[in-house]
Design an enzyme around this catalytic site. Sequence first.
Site, PDB file in Angstrom:
ATOM      1  N   SER A 130      -9.536  -4.771   9.114  1.00 22.61           N
ATOM      2  CA  SER A 130      -8.187  -4.863   9.257  1.00 22.61           C
ATOM      3  C   SER A 130      -7.321  -4.126   8.843  1.00 22.61           C
ATOM      4  O   SER A 130      -7.809  -2.738   8.910  1.00 22.61           O
ATOM      5  CB  SER A 130      -8.568  -5.306   7.859  1.00 22.61           C
ATOM      6  OG  SER A 130      -9.371  -6.892   7.282  1.00 22.61           O
TER       7      SER A 130
HETATM    8  N1  SAH Z   1     -12.997  -5.600   5.651  1.00 22.59           N
HETATM    9  C1  SAH Z   1     -13.683  -5.797   6.689  1.00 22.59           C
HETATM   10  C2  SAH Z   1     -13.627  -6.866   7.939  1.00 22.59           C
HETATM   11  C3  SAH Z   1     -14.075  -6.965   9.125  1.00 22.59           C
HETATM   12  S1  SAH Z   1     -13.624  -8.420   9.991  1.00 22.59           S
HETATM   13  C4  SAH Z   1     -12.923  -3.914   7.713  1.00 22.59           C
HETATM   14  O1  SAH Z   1     -12.016  -3.920   6.867  1.00 22.59           O
HETATM   15  O2  SAH Z   1     -13.621  -3.683   8.150  1.00 22.59           O
HETATM   16  C5  SAH Z   1     -14.854  -9.938   9.500  1.00 22.59           C
HETATM   17  C6  SAH Z   1     -15.787  -9.501   8.955  1.00 22.59           C
HETATM   18  O3  SAH Z   1     -16.344 -10.885   8.879  1.00 22.59           O
HETATM   19  C7  SAH Z   1     -16.363  -9.037  10.638  1.00 22.59           C
HETATM   20  O4  SAH Z   1     -17.464  -7.467  10.956  1.00 22.59           O
HETATM   21  C8  SAH Z   1     -17.636 -10.680  11.119  1.00 22.59           C
HETATM   22  O5  SAH Z   1     -18.645  -9.775  11.895  1.00 22.59           O
HETATM   23  C9  SAH Z   1     -17.820 -11.352   9.409  1.00 22.59           C
HETATM   24  N2  SAH Z   1     -18.246 -12.312   9.020  1.00 22.59           N
HETATM   25  C10 SAH Z   1     -17.520 -13.312   9.718  1.00 22.59           C
HETATM   26  N3  SAH Z   1     -18.367 -14.251   9.589  1.00 22.59           N
HETATM   27  C11 SAH Z   1     -19.565 -14.269   7.939  1.00 22.59           C
HETATM   28  C12 SAH Z   1     -20.613 -14.608   8.168  1.00 22.59           C
HETATM   29  N4  SAH Z   1     -20.736 -15.823   7.626  1.00 22.59           N
HETATM   30  N5  SAH Z   1     -21.198 -13.632   6.900  1.00 22.59           N
HETATM   31  C13 SAH Z   1     -20.687 -12.371   7.090  1.00 22.59           C
HETATM   32  N6  SAH Z   1     -19.883 -11.886   7.302  1.00 22.59           N
HETATM   33  C14 SAH Z   1     -19.403 -12.710   7.895  1.00 22.59           C
END
Ligand code: SAH
Length: 295
Positions: A130
Amino acid sequence: MKMCSSVVAYSFRNFPPLIHRSLPLFCLQRRHLLPSPATVHSRTFSSSCRILNPFYFTGNLLFRRMERYWAGSSVNKNKGMVEHLQRYGIIQSKKVAEVMETVDRALFVPDGSPAYEDSPMQIGFNATISAPHMHATCLQLLENNLQPGMHALDVGSGTGYLTACFALMVGPQGRAIGVEHIPELVAMSLKNVEKSAAAPLLKDGSLALHVGDGREGWPEFAPYDAIHVGAAAPEIPKPLIEQLKPGGRLVIPVGNVFQELKVVDKNEDGSVTVRTETSVRYVPLTSREAQLRGY
Ligand code: SAH
């Protein structure tokens, strides 16, 4: 951090009017409404707003022990990014500023990425890290629920950046748990955290990153004072509300094309109060299969 294959960018935030008004025009990147997650955020700082002025490193009392982990010259740029977010009113508290200064963002973005630019960045597997202003917004919203000794859950922990921030805020007596459903991202996030100021907390077990379906939460360390979800859910998953402590707070983007960042407070009697913080754009909270085939 190594760059992975296919990617989708996500996450935008409509700045509240005050901030929006105060942004220099050249800093606003107006994009059209977003037909797909491949379209990047509207109204965010552009690269022209990159931090240029160096700030002298003064350290801070809270995380003085961690300073040796800061990475050379990038410390000044990371601090500059934080000061920029403070200037625009996105970071409002000393604590959030301190933790974002302490966790060097460059350790969490793919090699060669402009680490301190205020935009989301692709990390592979159709996921992104993000934008700094979204991390700052969520840390601000959760600050009171990230006091030393508290329990925090980061669903969709991706790069591990926010989990590392949570861990530093709740400290060694607390718990910061990240849950991410792509094993390769969990492996990558562990490496990132190991290089960061939060490494000692990973070692002592107060910070942990797990592979799992975050829609189920992580019951082992429930109830949580703070839960953050880094991907947009069609609706608020019940297990996350159940795993919230009375007095606890959940911050979660909800929606499909049109998404809102919801703030869910659990009252002492177990009822919940939900309010909308802002419009956002995140990748979906979904199954691993759906994510890997591009949703
Ligand atoms: N806060 C993180 C955001 C990553 S993007 C950062 O800034 O690095 C959102 C993340 O959610 C992705 O890595 C994706 O793989 C994860 N995601 C999506 N659905 C999910 C689920 N059901 N369970 C666990 N992770 C999930």
